[in-house]
Design an enzyme around this catalytic site. Sequence first.
Site, PDB file in Angstrom:
ATOM      1  N   ASP A   1      36.254  -5.189  21.367  1.00 44.83           N
ATOM      2  CA  ASP A   1      35.779  -4.140  22.191  1.00 44.83           C
ATOM      3  C   ASP A   1      36.504  -3.660  23.364  1.00 44.83           C
ATOM      4  O   ASP A   1      37.640  -4.522  23.523  1.00 44.83           O
ATOM      5  CB  ASP A   1      34.132  -4.646  22.571  1.00 44.83           C
ATOM      6  CG  ASP A   1      33.543  -3.533  23.241  1.00 44.83           C
ATOM      7  OD1 ASP A   1      33.642  -2.546  22.985  1.00 44.83           O
ATOM      8  OD2 ASP A   1      32.493  -3.911  23.769  1.00 44.83           O
TER       9      ASP A   1
ATOM     10  N   ASP B   1      31.739 -58.373 -18.760  1.00 48.73           N
ATOM     11  CA  ASP B   1      30.503 -59.219 -18.398  1.00 48.73           C
ATOM     12  C   ASP B   1      29.355 -58.081 -18.349  1.00 48.73           C
ATOM     13  O   ASP B   1      28.784 -57.916 -17.401  1.00 48.73           O
ATOM     14  CB  ASP B   1      30.629 -59.776 -17.120  1.00 48.73           C
ATOM     15  CG  ASP B   1      31.758 -60.720 -16.983  1.00 48.73           C
ATOM     16  OD1 ASP B   1      32.266 -61.235 -18.184  1.00 48.73           O
ATOM     17  OD2 ASP B   1      32.131 -61.208 -16.097  1.00 48.73           O
TER      18      ASP B   1
ATOM     19  N   ASP C   1      41.101 -64.512 -18.213  1.00 47.39           N
ATOM     20  CA  ASP C   1      40.102 -63.721 -17.315  1.00 47.39           C
ATOM     21  C   ASP C   1      40.561 -63.432 -15.786  1.00 47.39           C
ATOM     22  O   ASP C   1      41.607 -63.894 -15.521  1.00 47.39           O
ATOM     23  CB  ASP C   1      38.976 -64.469 -17.419  1.00 47.39           C
ATOM     24  CG  ASP C   1      37.366 -64.018 -16.936  1.00 47.39           C
ATOM     25  OD1 ASP C   1      37.538 -62.707 -16.864  1.00 47.39           O
ATOM     26  OD2 ASP C   1      36.619 -64.671 -16.547  1.00 47.39           O
TER      27      ASP C   1
ATOM     28  N   GLU D   1      40.455   0.811  24.411  1.00 44.90           N
ATOM     29  CA  GLU D   1      40.917   2.162  24.311  1.00 44.90           C
ATOM     30  C   GLU D   1      42.144   2.373  25.018  1.00 44.90           C
ATOM     31  O   GLU D   1      42.810   3.369  24.589  1.00 44.90           O
ATOM     32  CB  GLU D   1      39.743   2.857  25.037  1.00 44.90           C
ATOM     33  CG  GLU D   1      38.451   3.187  24.343  1.00 44.90           C
ATOM     34  CD  GLU D   1      37.595   1.852  24.325  1.00 44.90           C
ATOM     35  OE1 GLU D   1      36.978   1.617  23.062  1.00 44.90           O
ATOM     36  OE2 GLU D   1      37.752   1.185  24.905  1.00 44.90           O
TER      37      GLU D   1
ATOM     38  N   GLU E   1      42.775 -58.975 -12.957  1.00 39.04           N
ATOM     39  CA  GLU E   1      42.769 -57.603 -12.281  1.00 39.04           C
ATOM     40  C   GLU E   1      43.657 -57.375 -11.187  1.00 39.04           C
ATOM     41  O   GLU E   1      43.917 -56.144 -11.045  1.00 39.04           O
ATOM     42  CB  GLU E   1      41.300 -56.895 -11.943  1.00 39.04           C
ATOM     43  CG  GLU E   1      40.312 -56.938 -13.074  1.00 39.04           C
ATOM     44  CD  GLU E   1      39.744 -58.198 -13.582  1.00 39.04           C
ATOM     45  OE1 GLU E   1      39.240 -58.188 -14.513  1.00 39.04           O
ATOM     46  OE2 GLU E   1      39.714 -59.184 -12.619  1.00 39.04           O
TER      47      GLU E   1
END
Length: 1464
Positions: free
Chosen positions: A275, A1205, A1103, A278, A1106
Amino acid sequence: MFDTRMAPIVFEDQYIQLSAKLPSHNIYGLGEHVHRQYRHDTNWRTWPIFTRDAFPNGGTHNLYGHYPFFLCLEDNSGKSFGVFLLNSNAMDVTLQPAPAVTYRTIGGVLDFYIFFGDTPEQVVHEFLELIGKPVIPAYWSLGFQLSRWNYGNLSIVKETVERNRAVDLPYDIQYTDIDYMEDKKDFTYDKVKFAELPQFAEFLHEKGQKYILILRVGDALYESYDRGTAKNVFFLTFSPSKVWPGEAVFPDYTSQACIDWWSPLTEIYCMSLQDMNEVSNFKQGSAKGCASNNLNYPPFIPNILDNLMYSKTLCMDAKQSWGNHYDVHSLYGYSMVLASEKALQRVFGANRTLLLTRSSFPGVGKYSGHWLGDNGANWNDIKWAIPGMLEFGLFGIPYIGADICGFFDDSTEELCRRWMQVGAFYPFSRNHNAEGYKPQDPAVYGADSALVRSSKHYLNIRYTLLPYLYTLFYKAHTAGETVVRPVLHEFYSDSATWTVDRQFLWGKYLLITPVLDPMEQVGDRKRHVEMYLPAEKLGLHIRGGAILPTQKPNVTTTYSRRNPMGLIIALDDHDSAAGELFWDDGDSRGIVSFFLFFFFFVSVMLSTSRCVIKMTQSHRQADLGFVLTLQNLDLILGETYVVEWKVLRINCHPEDNADQAKCEARGCIWDPIAIEGAPNCIYPENYGYNVTSLRESNEGMTIDIIRNTKYRSSGRPQSRDIDTLRVDIKYHSSDMLQFKIYDPNDDRYEVPVELSVPTTPETEESNRLYRVAIVKYPFGIQIIRNSTGTIIWDSSVPGFTFSDMFIQVTTRLPSHYVYGFGETEHKTFKHDLNYHTWGMFSKDQPPGYKMNCYGVHPFYMGLENTADAHGVLLLNSNAMDVTLLPSPALTYRTLGGILDFYVFMGPTPEMVVQEYTQLIGRPVLPAYWSLGFQLCRYGYANDKEIETLYTEMKTAGIPYDVQYADIDYMERQLNFVLDKDFQGLPALVDSMRDEGMRFIFILDPAISGNETQPYPAFERGIAADVFIKWPQTISDGIVWGKVWPDYPNVTVDESLDWDTQVELYRSYTAFPDFFRNQTADWWHTEIKDFYENTMKFDGIWIDMNEPASFVHGTVGGKCLGDPVLENPPYMPPLESKHLGLNHKTLCMNSEQILSDGRRVRHYDVHSLYVYMHFALLDVTGKRGIVVTRSTYPSSGKWVGHWLGDNNSGWDQLYKSIIGMMEFSLFGISYTGADICGFFNPAEYEMCLRWSQLGAFYPYSRNHNGKGNPRQDPVSWDAAFATATRDVLNIRYTLLPYLYTLMFEAHTKGSTVIRPLLHEFVDDKTTWEIYRQFLWGPALLISPALDPVCTLIVCNYFFHQAKAVGVHSTMVDMPTPLNHINLHVRGGYILPWQKPENTTYYSRKNPLGLIVALSDAGTAKGSFFWDDGEGIGKQKVTFEHVQPPKQQILYVFMESLFLNSKMTH
């Protein structure tokens, strides 16, 4: 047409004049002013043009914009022309009765452009070709909008939102005006009245709405001013002035420094209303006035407002980069728009935003929309808005509208109701009013008011027609067409239309006739008619011959865009109609490949009641992407059709708790969607990398790519983005290729697994089953099957990310049929592609839905719609996940390493597995005895229990080859140490082995380090330096964990909770680093010592590898080193992910040493811990078997695997089939689940059905957990024992066939447990079968998998010794409790052998053949035989052609001679 001979040209330094005679009084345009009529009055009317903050109150003064352009319609032929004077100085234009036009300007040059057209529309097209075609707005910006200057505080704003939501008003956007600012200063907000403003956008987004706030020109003396002053961004030779914040200065947007200053300030906004540009000033010139010179006081002043150059603006002698403000004043709004557009592009890249400007100049429409300024709440301004919109259509700004209900003054209910009706058809549809006047949002008039009813009615019509309006904007954007259109543009041959400005069109087809006075008339077919338009109505008419696309409306475009679409067909006098539709995602800009454009022309013949869609040839739009065409559709009128396409929604914020702010901070698109699992935060289309160079040879390609840095980083500050990458593509063979993406400037971790890559590539293109294409922007690889043209891999999609600890890549898939990825529990063999994500990281985690389990297998097989198959391996061992998308597509995310893909072309499913195992290694050939039935239990109290079980099994006559000992046999769970209660076990094992039995014992990798007595395994490990330690830069100590071993000299109180037991009783344990060369020798020594000095065995069960630990990271829980390794910036959806990667395992910063001496982090190699050295063969001198819990690609070369398991439940039966079929894909043939379940007590019927199923597991073992009742076959009743014996006798009879399958897996890579789709891929029914499975190609197992099941539905084959007589058909099969359905496939020969209680004895029995003839009367088969545990082998192949009609042929082998006997 434009004749300047009528008067002399005057050309002076500050005064230029030119006059031209015109051919017609039909003059339209020139602005910006309030023109009370669309067609100009040529009776000596003068219009000044010079941007000014003035009220649009109906006078002739100059307003916000500067438009020296007019259009002239010559006559009713439609021929027209346009005149554009490219001059930004103050001027005025006089229209004269001649007709003629006179220009007077006070600077610059006369630079005219004249445009000729056969129609008014064509003139507009040509004008916009010059100045730039309009921006296509975001779809949401076409929704209704609410605003008010000075709501007072945020609570009132929210009340306004809520009351309009409550009446279900269609409503997309809420504004705040300058009242949200602190003292009206840009880039601030009032911390008291608008304290929660940062959260307000989210409040709107929750309901699919958007938020826009205002920016005004002029910076007061505060932080933004300080930064601007430092960069010299403000006007030179100019003293401060006054605007809303008070004393202020003005940025010079024509300066690059100003643009650089402005851009960061606007980064927090995704849309902007500008706004006062101008430029507006509350002082005349400045606080000190303006100097007396010929710029501020020129010799001639056009007829501008107040007849003063600097009235309500700046002094004309202010300096800007483009020149004196005198010359460029009217370009101020234009320059601000350019600066803001650059800022918004920088921030939002591929996303469209909404930019609105009050001041404008020709060309602004390429970037911005406009509103008609601060109008008044009166009947004049509602009328005058229509000429204003029509003029801005000429000027190239179709996104235009007036403040609905008026900005100044209080609106009456009737005026506001009528204005809401017409405003529903403004392209920019916003209700906005000023401070000090009554609220005028619709709901404030009352939920049941006529105004609300009327507003909802017409806004629902607007939202219904938004697809049409959006298509008009597309046409404006691509062809320069007008959106809001004067009636004369379509009906120029009718002179009555030349002055129509109380009606307007949307495009060609929709006529809007609003009520602008108490009584209205509407033109219809060249005549005026009286229309009845009551209080809640305005006139809407569809032009005959039109087809308008529609969509079911909703309260926001976010929701309406999800609704079905339709067509409104209005036939012309010839019973035909035509229309077009443009559709895309509504939000993206630029060249975006997923834009879908539909251009269809529909002719409708009433006699046939059919709607035939015919298409013109589509083409690529230079700035919008590729066009998708639909053609030759034949639709029946009255029916409903859904046109559906899917946007590839790739998650830009896969972390939890995504929100808009986090999403947009990554440069991504926040697009909430009500689909379960679908991401709300998605990548823009060109997010990723671009190709910088490509080198191709007959062996492959090398490509360099660079990250598209227009977007921000991947949003994880701890994970450095890698901007330059290299891609190597290698054509290894006719059916396998590799592509590797890595950082050429850094030696990143790569998986140290040995692969059998061909030594020479396939250089002959004609031999390859594939070809490769590279997409450059964004970078992607396409792999295409030559025989069908199917693209099996296409990563040319957004979102490719490569950072230090987060790598992501997505590929489109050729179908929805995807199999594999593990290890985790899947409910179906074929994956569900509805946004499911699967984490992969090896973990001590029992099987569970979406739980990452023991192994990691980033391999999948895909079926194509042509029934061809392919496979893809990602060789990466870091924690990762994969997300399956319904598009269909697949996203990989991994936390490190590189991307190293191998693609296998099949083309059959079996060939995919064969090609895969050729790379990673063929499955191990297990010892023959390991195919016998096996028993184990965790919780044997002593060796006597094992002896009793063995005796009972022998007595029952149940086939049984292998007995296990779980960790109970160990003293305090110490590896290689026999417990006092198992001192008799070695002798028992010896006696069992003498009777043909075999024995397997368990080992865990963790070694106790707290022993008070000598423990050779630990001591020799310390001496050999085999245990995992911290990096030397941190510590030279062992990374201690805790697993099963107990402290010495303690009694474990098992009534305590688990964590307390671990803390009080579990010993510190060290983990061997099996990558180190010396660890293999140490491990071999310990196993050999146990075999020779403690107890004989035939196989090893490994076993907890992991590796598992009972503490998280290390004892005490404090991992040394970089904490980001334990909790990386992105965590895949792993079990207990909130606890980090070290949950139940080692610290990720633990160091391991590869065989070549390279040091690596456990973070990278955790999932490779499975590569323990398997020393069985060297110790026993025989083949044996090693069974491991954790696995990774190529594990199958050495080991078998059990599925972990599991739980004792019915669902685990069918899930075990899925698990085995997946491990067949992974190259591990020797698999099975714990029969009857490991956890929880087994139930009789379930255990019996599981025993029947388990009799056909390659690895057939009954095993359960401590504390549960026995579940072995002799622990139930005689009927159970009998049923188990019977089914195991069938297994033992068919072991020669199973062993032959194992041999073929070992030598060819074929599957043993085989999905039906592998044999019957042409029958799509088989693609989803997972409750039946095959042994090889010829034996179908159809188990009962549900309770109280006496009838099952199964598929195919021959049954027992009689022909079923059906093919490719589902049939019901009786399945009593003691029965399992088995079927032999016609055309195959199966070797068999008379069973015994162990394979030791069964192998001494005669061999035979089962021959099941095909429909053609033929059969074939193969048979492999050796000593069952050594290296030698002998293979015999049988084939019988054209036998007699008998169905069964038995062939017996005795003493290596074949004797055949035909049985009728």
